[in-house]
Scaffold this motif. Structure first.
Motif, short mmCIF file in Angstrom:
data_model
loop_
_atom_site.label_atom_id
_atom_site.label_comp_id
_atom_site.label_asym_id
_atom_site.label_seq_id
_atom_site.Cartn_x
_atom_site.Cartn_y
_atom_site.Cartn_z
N ARG A 85 -11.63 -5.92 8.93
CA ARG A 85 -11.86 -4.71 9.73
C ARG A 85 -11.46 -3.46 8.93
NH1 ARG A 85 -9.08 -7.91 13.16
NH2 ARG A 85 -7.48 -6.38 13.65
N LEU A 86 -11.95 -3.36 7.73
CA LEU A 86 -11.59 -2.25 6.87
C LEU A 86 -12.06 -0.92 7.43
CD1 LEU A 86 -12.23 -3.99 3.47
CD2 LEU A 86 -10.09 -2.88 4.11
N LYS A 87 -11.28 0.11 7.15
CA LYS A 87 -11.55 1.46 7.60
C LYS A 87 -11.66 2.38 6.39
CE LYS A 87 -8.57 0.72 11.66
NZ LYS A 87 -7.38 1.23 12.39
N PRO A 88 -12.32 3.51 6.53
CA PRO A 88 -12.39 4.45 5.40
C PRO A 88 -11.01 4.86 4.90
CG PRO A 88 -14.03 5.02 7.03
CD PRO A 88 -13.20 3.91 7.63
N GLU A 89 -10.03 4.95 5.79
CA GLU A 89 -8.68 5.33 5.37
C GLU A 89 -7.96 4.25 4.57
OE1 GLU A 89 -10.00 5.48 8.44
OE2 GLU A 89 -8.49 5.02 9.99
N ASP A 90 -8.57 3.07 4.44
CA ASP A 90 -8.02 2.04 3.56
C ASP A 90 -8.43 2.26 2.10
OD1 ASP A 90 -8.73 -0.34 6.15
OD2 ASP A 90 -6.76 0.50 5.62
N THR A 91 -9.28 3.23 1.87
CA THR A 91 -9.72 3.52 0.50
C THR A 91 -8.53 3.96 -0.36
OG1 THR A 91 -11.94 4.16 1.19
CG2 THR A 91 -11.15 5.05 -0.91
N ALA A 92 -8.32 3.26 -1.47
CA ALA A 92 -7.19 3.53 -2.34
C ALA A 92 -7.25 2.59 -3.54
CB ALA A 92 -5.87 3.31 -1.59
N ILE A 93 -6.37 2.84 -4.48
CA ILE A 93 -6.11 1.85 -5.54
C ILE A 93 -4.98 0.96 -5.03
CG2 ILE A 93 -5.40 1.44 -7.90
CD1 ILE A 93 -6.52 4.20 -8.60
#
Length: 123
Positions: A85-93
């Motif tokens: 259930r990934l969210k855009p705010e999970d975007t990261a290294i």
């Protein structure tokens, strides 16, 4: 020399899943914890999850609890991070760290770090 190596990052849509892998090369008998942290552009490093090699201890960051799962494959010197259930705010290294004691979310307590793997989640 102990060297964590991450893999499994990529670009996905919101709601999708990804599985990250951290192989701890040169792992010693003193190794106790593997933790995942992440850092997005312009933001501070954030704790994601940690697990002891035995699997008896786990800890999750508030923002991922209930969506991510961390799993120790002790015999393979590998820790998996299943991200659902990934969210855009999970975007990261996403970075994998290794420690000789239980550190949980205590970042300075980790002795060795990987180079990171990029996760990008589009809306």
């Amino acid at each position: 020399q102990v060297q964590p190596v991450e893999s499994g990052g990529g670009s996905v849509q919101a709601g999708d899943s990804l599985r990250l892998s951290c192989v701890v090369r040169g792992r010693t008998r003193d190794s106790y914890t593997v933790g995942w942290f992440r850092q997005a552009p312009g933001k501070e490093r954030e704790f994601v999850a940690a697990v002891s090699w035995t699997g008896e201890q786990t800890l999750y960051g508030d923002s991922v609890s209930g969506r991510f799962a961390i799993l120790s494959l002790n015999a393979k010197n590998t820790v998996l991070l299943q991200m659902d259930r990934l969210k855009p705010e999970d975007t990261a290294i996403y970075y994998c760290g290794e420690a000789i004691q239980w550190n949980g979310m205590y970042y300075p307590g980790y002795q060795h770090w990987g180079q990171g793997t990029q996760v990008t989640v589009s809306a």
